[in-house]
Structures are given as structure tokens and as C-alpha cells.
Write a protein that holds these residues in place. Structure first.
Motif, PDB file in Angstrom:
ATOM      1  N   PRO A 106      55.866  58.817  44.199  1.00 18.92           N
ATOM      2  CA  PRO A 106      57.258  58.928  43.552  1.00 18.92           C
ATOM      3  C   PRO A 106      57.324  58.056  42.323  1.00 18.92           C
ATOM      4  N   PRO A 107      58.008  58.239  41.241  1.00 17.40           N
ATOM      5  CA  PRO A 107      57.980  57.481  40.105  1.00 17.40           C
ATOM      6  C   PRO A 107      58.348  55.957  40.195  1.00 17.40           C
ATOM      7  N   GLY A 108      57.837  55.269  39.376  1.00 17.19           N
ATOM      8  CA  GLY A 108      57.887  53.741  39.699  1.00 17.19           C
ATOM      9  C   GLY A 108      56.763  52.912  39.325  1.00 17.19           C
ATOM     10  N   ASP A 109      56.813  51.711  39.452  1.00 19.55           N
ATOM     11  CA  ASP A 109      55.696  50.836  38.970  1.00 19.55           C
ATOM     12  C   ASP A 109      54.851  50.669  40.131  1.00 19.55           C
ATOM     13  N   ARG A 110      53.338  50.586  40.082  1.00 20.42           N
ATOM     14  CA  ARG A 110      52.423  50.088  41.117  1.00 20.42           C
ATOM     15  C   ARG A 110      51.416  49.084  40.565  1.00 20.42           C
ATOM     16  N   THR A 111      50.912  48.650  41.481  1.00 22.69           N
ATOM     17  CA  THR A 111      50.035  47.657  41.079  1.00 22.69           C
ATOM     18  C   THR A 111      48.644  47.713  42.029  1.00 22.69           C
ATOM     19  N   ALA A 112      47.504  47.697  41.424  1.00 17.27           N
ATOM     20  CA  ALA A 112      46.091  47.813  42.084  1.00 17.27           C
ATOM     21  C   ALA A 112      45.337  46.638  41.346  1.00 17.27           C
ATOM     22  N   THR A 113      44.118  46.403  41.970  1.00 22.44           N
ATOM     23  CA  THR A 113      43.579  45.283  41.562  1.00 22.44           C
ATOM     24  C   THR A 113      41.775  45.843  41.607  1.00 22.44           C
ATOM     25  N   ILE A 114      41.155  45.217  40.745  1.00 18.20           N
ATOM     26  CA  ILE A 114      39.547  45.351  40.689  1.00 18.20           C
ATOM     27  C   ILE A 114      38.973  43.759  40.907  1.00 18.20           C
ATOM     28  N   THR A 115      38.111  43.690  42.112  1.00 17.11           N
ATOM     29  CA  THR A 115      37.537  42.524  42.405  1.00 17.11           C
ATOM     30  C   THR A 115      36.104  42.339  41.853  1.00 17.11           C
ATOM     31  N   ALA A 116      35.728  41.299  41.409  1.00 17.49           N
ATOM     32  CA  ALA A 116      34.511  41.098  41.095  1.00 17.49           C
ATOM     33  C   ALA A 116      33.819  39.927  41.885  1.00 17.49           C
ATOM     34  N   ARG A 117      32.608  39.652  42.362  1.00 23.54           N
ATOM     35  CA  ARG A 117      32.198  38.716  43.232  1.00 23.54           C
ATOM     36  C   ARG A 117      30.636  38.604  42.630  1.00 23.54           C
ATOM     37  N   ALA A 118      30.404  36.908  42.393  1.00 21.35           N
ATOM     38  CA  ALA A 118      29.102  36.505  42.082  1.00 21.35           C
ATOM     39  C   ALA A 118      29.127  35.214  41.892  1.00 21.35           C
ATOM     40  N   SER A 119      27.999  34.635  42.451  1.00 23.24           N
ATOM     41  CA  SER A 119      27.744  33.160  42.525  1.00 23.24           C
ATOM     42  C   SER A 119      28.656  32.294  43.382  1.00 23.24           C
ATOM     43  N   GLY A 120      29.227  32.918  44.431  1.00 23.18           N
ATOM     44  CA  GLY A 120      30.134  32.448  45.169  1.00 23.18           C
ATOM     45  C   GLY A 120      31.375  32.303  44.820  1.00 23.18           C
ATOM     46  N   ARG A 121      31.826  33.039  43.781  1.00 23.64           N
ATOM     47  CA  ARG A 121      33.182  32.899  43.013  1.00 23.64           C
ATOM     48  C   ARG A 121      33.734  34.354  42.936  1.00 23.64           C
ATOM     49  N   THR A 122      35.118  34.496  43.050  1.00 26.33           N
ATOM     50  CA  THR A 122      35.692  35.812  42.980  1.00 26.33           C
ATOM     51  C   THR A 122      36.543  35.872  41.748  1.00 26.33           C
ATOM     52  N   GLU A 123      36.571  37.038  41.025  1.00 33.24           N
ATOM     53  CA  GLU A 123      37.371  37.243  39.743  1.00 33.24           C
ATOM     54  C   GLU A 123      38.395  38.368  40.240  1.00 33.24           C
ATOM     55  N   THR A 124      39.611  38.457  39.919  1.00 31.57           N
ATOM     56  CA  THR A 124      40.366  39.602  40.337  1.00 31.57           C
ATOM     57  C   THR A 124      41.175  40.037  38.945  1.00 31.57           C
ATOM     58  N   VAL A 125      41.117  41.120  38.774  1.00 34.85           N
ATOM     59  CA  VAL A 125      41.682  42.006  37.361  1.00 34.85           C
ATOM     60  C   VAL A 125      42.858  42.833  37.970  1.00 34.85           C
ATOM     61  N   ARG A 126      44.125  42.536  37.320  1.00 35.33           N
ATOM     62  CA  ARG A 126      45.314  43.397  37.861  1.00 35.33           C
ATOM     63  C   ARG A 126      45.053  44.732  37.111  1.00 35.33           C
ATOM     64  N   VAL A 127      45.531  45.826  37.804  1.00 32.87           N
ATOM     65  CA  VAL A 127      45.636  47.206  37.148  1.00 32.87           C
ATOM     66  C   VAL A 127      47.094  47.538  37.311  1.00 32.87           C
ATOM     67  N   GLN A 128      47.962  47.361  36.449  1.00 35.70           N
ATOM     68  CA  GLN A 128      49.542  47.776  36.344  1.00 35.70           C
ATOM     69  C   GLN A 128      49.603  49.288  35.958  1.00 35.70           C
TER      70      GLN A 128
END
Length: 283
Positions: A106-128
């Protein structure tokens, strides 16, 4: 005294320098980052219709002096070119990915994410994502039933746009209206395809009556309208002794219906008159 101060200063300065050097080293070691490639975008943004495949690139930067092993993962709509990438020291790795909007979304706004993990740390980037297409409001009210002192029902958004519904409740007994609540906005927001179960309180519900309940729901500034109802029979079973008493109560209830039909458009009678009529009907 000056010798003591000088000695203290000489001891503190190297200590501070060592501490700041350690912090800088830690920052250098773990200061990698993941972000959209190109200009300083805080997140990915894309638009498309159902069935569209969109493309973009994730950039992983490694300012450290060693190779960085990065594991990548995305949401159900996101497909990365590689699930893992080795980023050389003091450089970056650019990882392409695609986003496929499923058919029928259906039309509308959706959100996804891409997750990167390294050196015991996590970075998350949003995909709108903004999904295009015709915006058609549609709503149904289903499974209306009376449960104790509450009216239960379900609302279903069968359209392609978010809805905030408004509810009107009416209940009619044998001798006239019992409940007549004006329209009020419900504290829910229904996305497309969503189903929600709700209840409406009914304090002072009759103990002995035959009732027709009707719910009317509107949305989208009144352009969407749905109705549904149910019937309920209230009999004071706790005060009825045995099966014979139940038959008498059931007969009395039917008698009340006949009296109501016979009265037609006459004014409803008072409690005392009703009691006398019920007594006569049950004899």
C-alpha cells in the motif's frame, strides 16, 4: 616548596599526556563509521511504486591502521552486494545495495535499516522509503458482540491509506433507545491492512431486555462509512430457579416484545405500568 611543586607538575603532565594518547588511540582503533555514500546524508531516502527496485551505496570508512572486518545485514526489502567486507587501513569500502518494494504494498512511508558490525560495535543506517500509488480509503467494522457490560468489535483498514476512525454507538431495546452516543474520534491510527480489536463500555446495561446494537464508523473526513450490529437477549438467570423458571423468563421476554410491537408509536410506559403488563403477560 618550589621543588615539590615542580616534581608534582612533572609527574602530572606525563600522566595527562599518556591518558590523552590512550584515548586518541582508542578513538583511532574504533572510529570506523557507516553512512550513505556521497554528500552528508543522515539516512537513505528513496521513492517508488510497488514492484520497483531502487539502488544506492553504503560507505564504510576505516580510519584505523589495520584491516577492518565488517559484517553487514539489511531488512527484508534490502539486498546487499556482500554480507561481509574487509576495509583496508585508512580507507573506505563502498557496498552497493538494492531495495525492492514488494508488489501490492500500500502507498505510504516505510522504514528499513542496514546494520554494520565490527570491533564489537554496531552502526545502524536508516532507509526511509515512500511508496507511491493510488490512495484509496476503505474500512469495515466486524464481529460486533456484547460481552457483559462492554460492546466488543473489530476494525479493519481495507484501503491503501492510514485511517483515524470515528465511532457512533446506538442500542435499542423493546421499549425504545437505551444507548445513543454521538460520534467521537477513537484513539487509534490504522495503517493499511491493519486489524484492531476494541471494546466500548456499557455501564448500566439492562438486566432484562432484547436489544439491537449498531455501530457506525467513519473516517477520511466522513468519506468512508461502515456499519455493523448485533442482537442481544438479557435475562436475569441468577434469579431464575431451574429450567421451568428459564422458560417462564423466556416467555416473559417474548411477551415484552409483543407488547412493544402492539404499542406501536405510543409513548413508552413507566416502570410500574411495565411491571403490571409483564405480570399479566406471564399469567
Amino acid at each position: 616548596m618550589r621543588a615539590v611543586l615542580c616534581l608534582s607538575f612533572c609527574l602530572v603532565v606525563p600522566l595527562l599526556w599518556a591518558t590523552s594518547s590512550t584515548a586518541a588511540a582508542d578513538e583511532e582503533r574504533d572510529g570506523w563509521s557507516a553512512a550513505p555514500l556521497g554528500t552528508d546524508r543522515p539516512y537513505f531516502y528513496a521513492e517508488g511504486t510497488p514492484g520497483t527496485v531502487l539502488q544506492d551505496t553504503l560507505s564504510v570508512r576505516n580510519p584505523t591502521d589495520r584491516v577492518l572486518d565488517v559484517r553487514l545485514s539489511g531488512g527484508s526489502w534490502v539486498t546487499l552486494a556482500a554480507p561481509e567486507v574487509d576495509v583496508p587501513a585508512r580507507t573506505r569500502a563502498d557496498v552497493p545495495f538494492t531495495v525492492r518494494i514488494p508488489d501490492g504494498t500500500p502507498p505510504g512511508d516505510r522504514t528499513a535499516t542496514i546494520t554494520a558490525r565490527a570491533s564489537g560495535r554496531t552502526e545502524t543506517v536508516r532507509v526511509q522509503l515512500r511508496v507511491g500509488g493510488p490512495r484509496l480509503p476503505a474500512l469495515t467494522v466486524e464481529h460486533v458482540r456484547v460481552r457483559g457490560d462492554r460492546i466488543a468489535y473489530e476494525l479493519v483498514n481495507r484501503g491503501t491509506t492510514d485511517l483515524t476512525p470515528t465511532l457512533t454507538v446506538r442500542a435499542d431495546g423493546v421499549l425504545g433507545p437505551l444507548l445513543d452516543r454521538p460520534a467521537r474520534t477513537l484513539p487509534v491510527r490504522l495503517p493499511p491492512g491493519e486489524r484492531v480489536a476494541l471494546t466500548e463500555p456499557w455501564p448500566g446495561r439492562p438486566e432484562f431486555d432484547a436489544v439491537d446494537v449498531r455501530l457506525t464508523v467513519t473516517a477520511a473526513d466522513g468519506t468512508v462509512r461502515a456499519e455493523a450490529g448485533t442482537s442481544a437477549r438479557f435475562v436475569p438467570w441468577g434469579g431464575v430457579a431451574g429450567g421451568a423458571g428459564a422458560l417462564v423468563a423466556g416467555g416473559a421476554l417474548m411477551a415484552v416484545r409483543r407488547l412493544g410491537r402492539r404499542r406501536g408509536h405510543e409513548q413508552p410506559c413507566g416502570h410500574e405500568e411495565l411491571a403490571e403488563q409483564l405480570t399479566g403477560a406471564m399469567k
